[in-house]
Design an enzyme around this catalytic site. Sequence first.
Site, PDB file in Angstrom:
ATOM      1  N   ASP A 383       0.784  -1.231   0.000  1.00 31.03           N
ATOM      2  CA  ASP A 383       0.000   0.000   0.000  1.00 31.03           C
ATOM      3  C   ASP A 383       0.819   1.286   0.000  1.00 31.03           C
ATOM      4  OD1 ASP A 383      -2.320  -1.421  -0.072  1.00 31.03           O
ATOM      5  OD2 ASP A 383      -2.550  -1.496   2.089  1.00 31.03           O
ATOM      6  N   TYR A 471     -10.046  -0.932   2.425  1.00 36.25           N
ATOM      7  CA  TYR A 471      -9.533  -1.090   3.784  1.00 36.25           C
ATOM      8  C   TYR A 471      -9.145   0.240   4.396  1.00 36.25           C
ATOM      9  CZ  TYR A 471      -8.650  -5.532   6.048  1.00 36.25           C
ATOM     10  OH  TYR A 471      -8.762  -6.677   6.786  1.00 36.25           O
TER      11      TYR A 471
END
Length: 741
Positions: A383, A471
């Site tokens: 990420d 998320y």
Amino acid sequence: MEQKSFFRFLLLFVTAAFVFVFTTTNFSHEPPSTAALFDCSDASSSSPICASRNFLFKKQQHRPNTKNGPTTNPTRRRDHVSDVPRHPLDPLTVGEINRVKSLLSTHALFSSRAPHALHSVVLEEPDKNLVKKWEKGDPLPPRKASVIARVGVDYHVLIVDLSSGRVEEVEGPGRGSGFPTMTLEEMNDATWAPFSSADFNRTIVSRGVDLSDVACLPLSSGWFGKSEENRRVMKVQCYSSQGTANFYMRPIEGLTVLLDLDTMEVIEISDTGRVIPVPGSTNTDYRYARASNPEETRLLNPISIEQPRGPSFVIEDGHLVRWANWEFHLKPDPRAGVVISRARVRDPETRELREVMYKGFVSELFVPYMDPTDAWYFKTYMDAGEYGFGLQAMPLVPLNDCPRNAEYMDGVFTAADGTPYVRENMVCVFESYAGDIAWRHSESPITGLPIREVRPKVTLVVRMAASVANYDYIIDWEFQTDGLIRAKVGLSGILMVKGTAYENKNQVKEQEELHGTLLSENVIGVIHDHFVTFHLDLDVDGSNNSFVKVNLKKEETSPGESPRKSYLKAVRNVAKTEKDGQIKLKLYDPSEFHVINAGKTTRVGNPTGYKVVPSGTAASLLDHDDPPQKRGGFTNNQIWVTPYNKSEQWAGGLFTYQSKGEDTLAVWSDRDRDIENKDIVVWYTLGFHHIPCQEDFPIMPTVSSSFDLKPVNFFERNPILRVAPNFEQDLPVCRSDAIPG
Ligand SMILES: *[C@@H]1O[C@H](CO)[C@@H](O)[C@H](O)[C@H]1NC(C)=O
Ligand SMILES: *[C@@H]1O[C@H](CO)[C@@H](O)[C@H](O)[C@H]1NC(C)=O
Ligand SMILES: *[C@@H]1O[C@H](CO)[C@@H](O)[C@H](O)[C@H]1NC(C)=O
Ligand SMILES: *[C@@H]1O[C@H](CO)[C@@H](O)[C@H](O)[C@H]1NC(C)=O
């Protein structure tokens, strides 16, 4: 429905998480925006900052985040146009980013017609020794920007000297594998790109999904050595947003579009899931406005924290935080999220500020999903390096993300065309009182001493929350007055789920592998891991440090020596080289991990130190030769220790996207360099295995874990021995009739 038009477009991205954005833009396919680099023609007249193509930015401009009430400091400047750097580590200002843009616009590299884009523009931090020597009032070391730029299909790492105007190329095309962090613009463009394909449209329609309900996510492809070779690619998967804002729960399963990320051309469509229905929208919406039952929504009375004399911290000159006995520099960063620098704690005896940590930040995340099938095997996200952990950090929500007594800090980032933009309220800082105890002792009546001594624990929290598509990651740096620093990660947001024909477990054949848990009708929550790797450049009382494993060993007594057969003793092993600093935690062979300064001892002769106190100890169990694990090799050990090297900041490598794992922490550490009595960096990975359960549907209650950096023989004694307890008269009781209504 009204929702539909409001919702016409969604920009998202992924990993274990994503960002989504609604814009009112048309649904038409647009060519990549790269041609507009340096083109400020659509500058908004009201602001000297060029209008950015960044939709996130536009959205915020149009809808300032005031719904939940004003922040504590409504007078804070929001446009940042007149900001000037005041500390050597201050992030680039709006003015400086504009200068970078203008210097590059006339540079030979960008003179060709080839499309170009800036993937990263951040401060090139001055050398450590210059920063350490600098004191308030001194002139700043030369300000420089570090730039990663794309020209055509080539990538360049440039250093731009803001005073001389010199542009130096430090790395050109032809280095190893991997590409830079995606720009928000290309993540957005990628979600539109599949609609240029008639095949894509056809399969969407054939599955009974209205094209105007489709919401797509840009998914990094990882690297598996086939279609990813020699070009930058991305995978796009889509969802139906019909009837819910939580489109993540309505996957159009098995439909994967492979895109060329440079040209946005559709390379290939894999369409395997036609027999799998799109799960329904019932009970998927999580928005408060959609809740109808007041009994359910009012579980608690309102709660807040009151500070009758105001907060005990200040944020000086924009980025320098002073609180209690702590001082540190805090800045938002597009890749790391937040960076804590020069954390120093005041010694209660000498009143000196003592160095603890030169720099701490989230270096990389690794989120592998555990389903090897066609539409899922590649989901092995990083990420920070692929999506930009800071780029995905949305404005925090006052009163809910952070308490009322919080102060907020904005991020100033750079769009792909070089224009600066402001990410408001990206970080918050607040004092936390959770009702905990800092230290205590009471005497029992048998001693005749009527003693009840207790000190409440108040901490200072620095928080950000990144929403990487579905998320959400909450990152806290928490400082305690006893010298402890806690790094905490909370996971929330929405699961990445898989569509299935099953509606009940009783339909599943016994041996069949679901790769997860059936969460709702037609919805499987796929098993996955989260690893968050922190870069911790500890400088305990200076940079000359060593890493010491203090191993607890069982000793057996000799016959007749003692009624005891065994006891534990602490055996100290100083790590000589990097391999000694590669640590896999073992419950039945425990150690403490100290970073000490052998040249600085306490009154009684112990070296001063800080220890890393592990927790969140899930380790990656993937095969080391599995391509994702090679790329995520930095999770092969829980702890690593490397000698300080300015170019070793990103555990997954500077160019993470589609990397083959040639430039990871694992590779650097295998050089086995000396680490004794050196400037060293500790790397710690917080891990989570996630086997989804029904409570994670349709949005997950937060799961948290943390690790501590704790003083060990650093202070002469308990550093908060002399602090005062709470007294009744200092805490006026807030009366409920003060609440309006
Ligand atoms: C939508 O696209 C059409 C045709 O390209 C254009 O005329 C119109 O202005 C666009 N609308 C918006 C809101 O961008
Ligand atoms: C696919 O559908 C979208 C949305 O209706 C439309 O804009 C686009 O032109 C279509 N693509 C093709 C190739 O027909
Ligand atoms: C670091 O500390 C060691 C042990 O005290 C000492 O021998 C060495 O000279 C120091 N090195 C520097 C650069 O200060
Ligand atoms: C610093 O790191 C870079 C990148 O890993 C490496 O090429 C270089 O050799 C390192 N320098 C030292 C002194 O280890």
